[in-house]
Write a protein that holds these residues in place. Structure first.
Motif, mmCIF file in Angstrom:
data_model
loop_
_atom_site.group_PDB
_atom_site.id
_atom_site.type_symbol
_atom_site.label_atom_id
_atom_site.label_comp_id
_atom_site.label_asym_id
_atom_site.label_seq_id
_atom_site.Cartn_x
_atom_site.Cartn_y
_atom_site.Cartn_z
ATOM 1 N N GLY A 14 0.807 -1.218 0.000
ATOM 2 C CA GLY A 14 0.000 0.000 0.000
ATOM 3 C C GLY A 14 0.836 1.262 0.000
ATOM 4 O O GLY A 14 1.817 1.372 0.734
ATOM 5 N N GLY A 16 -1.120 4.467 -0.898
ATOM 6 C CA GLY A 16 -2.043 5.587 -0.816
ATOM 7 C C GLY A 16 -3.461 5.145 -0.530
ATOM 8 O O GLY A 16 -3.826 3.992 -0.759
ATOM 9 N N LYS A 17 -4.228 6.089 0.001
ATOM 10 C CA LYS A 17 -5.648 5.841 0.273
ATOM 11 C C LYS A 17 -6.406 7.136 -0.015
ATOM 12 O O LYS A 17 -6.047 8.188 0.514
ATOM 13 C CB LYS A 17 -5.857 5.421 1.723
ATOM 14 C CG LYS A 17 -7.328 5.146 2.046
ATOM 15 C CD LYS A 17 -7.475 4.531 3.409
ATOM 16 C CE LYS A 17 -8.905 4.353 3.803
ATOM 17 N NZ LYS A 17 -9.655 3.423 2.999
ATOM 18 N N ASP A 18 -7.412 7.032 -0.863
ATOM 19 C CA ASP A 18 -8.236 8.187 -1.214
ATOM 20 C C ASP A 18 -7.397 9.362 -1.715
ATOM 21 O O ASP A 18 -7.654 10.523 -1.379
ATOM 22 C CB ASP A 18 -9.098 8.624 -0.023
ATOM 23 C CG ASP A 18 -10.040 7.536 0.455
ATOM 24 O OD1 ASP A 18 -10.524 6.765 -0.400
ATOM 25 O OD2 ASP A 18 -10.280 7.446 1.680
ATOM 26 N N PRO A 22 -1.523 7.616 3.582
ATOM 27 C CA PRO A 22 -2.349 7.242 4.734
ATOM 28 C C PRO A 22 -1.630 7.398 6.075
ATOM 29 O O PRO A 22 -2.173 7.032 7.102
ATOM 30 C CB PRO A 22 -2.697 5.777 4.451
ATOM 31 C CG PRO A 22 -1.632 5.293 3.546
ATOM 32 C CD PRO A 22 -1.127 6.477 2.787
ATOM 33 N N ASP A 128 -1.059 -2.175 8.401
ATOM 34 C CA ASP A 128 -1.940 -2.182 7.243
ATOM 35 C C ASP A 128 -2.806 -0.929 7.331
ATOM 36 O O ASP A 128 -3.481 -0.713 8.327
ATOM 37 C CB ASP A 128 -2.805 -3.442 7.242
ATOM 38 C CG ASP A 128 -3.663 -3.565 6.007
ATOM 39 O OD1 ASP A 128 -3.700 -2.619 5.186
ATOM 40 O OD2 ASP A 128 -4.307 -4.611 5.849
ATOM 41 N N PHE A 129 -2.795 -0.127 6.297
ATOM 42 C CA PHE A 129 -3.501 1.148 6.314
ATOM 43 C C PHE A 129 -4.687 1.163 5.351
ATOM 44 O O PHE A 129 -5.143 2.222 4.948
ATOM 45 C CB PHE A 129 -2.532 2.292 6.001
ATOM 46 C CG PHE A 129 -1.556 2.547 7.103
ATOM 47 C CD1 PHE A 129 -1.770 3.559 8.025
ATOM 48 C CD2 PHE A 129 -0.421 1.760 7.249
ATOM 49 C CE1 PHE A 129 -0.873 3.791 9.054
ATOM 50 C CE2 PHE A 129 0.486 1.988 8.273
ATOM 51 C CZ PHE A 129 0.253 3.001 9.180
ATOM 52 N N ASP A 130 -5.167 -0.028 4.963
ATOM 53 C CA ASP A 130 -6.347 -0.139 4.111
ATOM 54 C C ASP A 130 -6.199 0.708 2.847
ATOM 55 O O ASP A 130 -7.094 1.462 2.476
ATOM 56 C CB ASP A 130 -7.610 0.255 4.897
ATOM 57 C CG ASP A 130 -8.880 -0.123 4.166
ATOM 58 O OD1 ASP A 130 -8.871 -1.147 3.444
ATOM 59 O OD2 ASP A 130 -9.876 0.610 4.305
ATOM 60 N N CYS A 131 -5.051 0.589 2.196
ATOM 61 C CA CYS A 131 -4.749 1.399 1.014
ATOM 62 C C CYS A 131 -5.540 0.947 -0.206
ATOM 63 O O CYS A 131 -5.866 -0.228 -0.352
ATOM 64 C CB CYS A 131 -3.252 1.313 0.705
ATOM 65 S SG CYS A 131 -2.236 2.086 1.980
ATOM 66 N N ASP A 132 -5.820 1.905 -1.083
ATOM 67 C CA ASP A 132 -6.474 1.587 -2.345
ATOM 68 C C ASP A 132 -5.533 1.744 -3.535
ATOM 69 O O ASP A 132 -5.899 1.487 -4.675
ATOM 70 C CB ASP A 132 -7.744 2.422 -2.539
ATOM 71 C CG ASP A 132 -7.498 3.917 -2.450
ATOM 72 O OD1 ASP A 132 -6.358 4.365 -2.652
ATOM 73 O OD2 ASP A 132 -8.463 4.652 -2.181
ATOM 74 N N THR A 133 -4.295 2.182 -3.278
ATOM 75 C CA THR A 133 -3.265 2.287 -4.307
ATOM 76 C C THR A 133 -2.064 1.487 -3.831
ATOM 77 O O THR A 133 -1.672 1.586 -2.671
ATOM 78 C CB THR A 133 -2.862 3.757 -4.550
ATOM 79 O OG1 THR A 133 -4.037 4.513 -4.859
ATOM 80 C CG2 THR A 133 -1.872 3.869 -5.697
ATOM 81 N N ARG A 134 -1.506 0.709 -4.731
ATOM 82 C CA ARG A 134 -0.410 -0.193 -4.369
ATOM 83 C C ARG A 134 0.769 -0.047 -5.311
ATOM 84 O O ARG A 134 0.618 0.356 -6.456
ATOM 85 C CB ARG A 134 -0.887 -1.634 -4.397
ATOM 86 C CG ARG A 134 -2.105 -1.855 -3.515
ATOM 87 C CD ARG A 134 -2.247 -3.263 -3.022
ATOM 88 N NE ARG A 134 -3.397 -3.417 -2.153
ATOM 89 C CZ ARG A 134 -3.500 -2.949 -0.926
ATOM 90 N NH1 ARG A 134 -2.526 -2.281 -0.391
ATOM 91 N NH2 ARG A 134 -4.594 -3.148 -0.210
#
Length: 159
Positions: A14, A16-18, A22, A128-134
């Motif tokens: 991960g 990034g997130k939103d 994060p 774990d930061f619940d990312c939506d970009t990897r």
């Protein structure tokens, strides 16, 4: 046209997130800034989404030539930055210092496969930061040359 890649990544790749980082790790941001500025003649190559995440007051990133990769040929990146439409074009932009690919996910994926990517600077953020970009895993051609001891800042451990 050799270049380096710099990234902070958590468990599972991960990054990034939103549309944001994060986590906030001041020491790592200072490391990023110092490394990518160098003597003030380096270039940072980023995708349009990464460019968009930089607050207006910090754009372009100071003391670095900002090169933004976007399919949008009408994107306004200002007179002090350069708009290109591919990683190949970004690597052709004149630079008297070092080049750093600084994100995002799609550009990292392409940059890791390119034969001119010579060094990776990766900050490993624990958790774990619940990312939506990897970021994809680097291939077998990359080996760990140096690793710092873990540090904790604001409750976040990283190395």
């Amino acid at each position: 046209m050799k270049y380096k890649l710099i990234c902070a990544v958590c468990r599972g790749g991960g990054i990034g997130k939103d549309g944001r980082l994060p986590w906030k790790i001041k020491e790592d941001l200072a490391f990023f800034s110092k490394l990518t500025k160098g003597n003030g003649n380096n270039a940072v190559v980023m995708g349009r989404k990464t460019w968009d995440t930089i607050p207006d007051r910090f754009r372009p990133l100071a003391r670095r030539h900002n090169v933004i990769v976007s399919r949008n040929r009408a994107l306004d990146v200002g007179a002090e930055s350069t708009l290109v439409h591919s990683l190949k074009e970004a690597l052709e932009v004149p630079c008297s210092g070092e080049r750093f690919v600084i994100g995002g996910g799609m550009l990292y994926a392409e940059a890791l496969k390119h034969p001119d990517c010579e060094v990776l600077y990766i900050t490993h953020v624990e958790g774990d930061f619940d990312c939506d970009t990897r970021m994809p895993e680097p291939g077998p051609g990359f080996v760990v040359a140096h690793e710092e001891e873990p540090v904790t800042e604001s409750g976040i451990t990283y190395r």
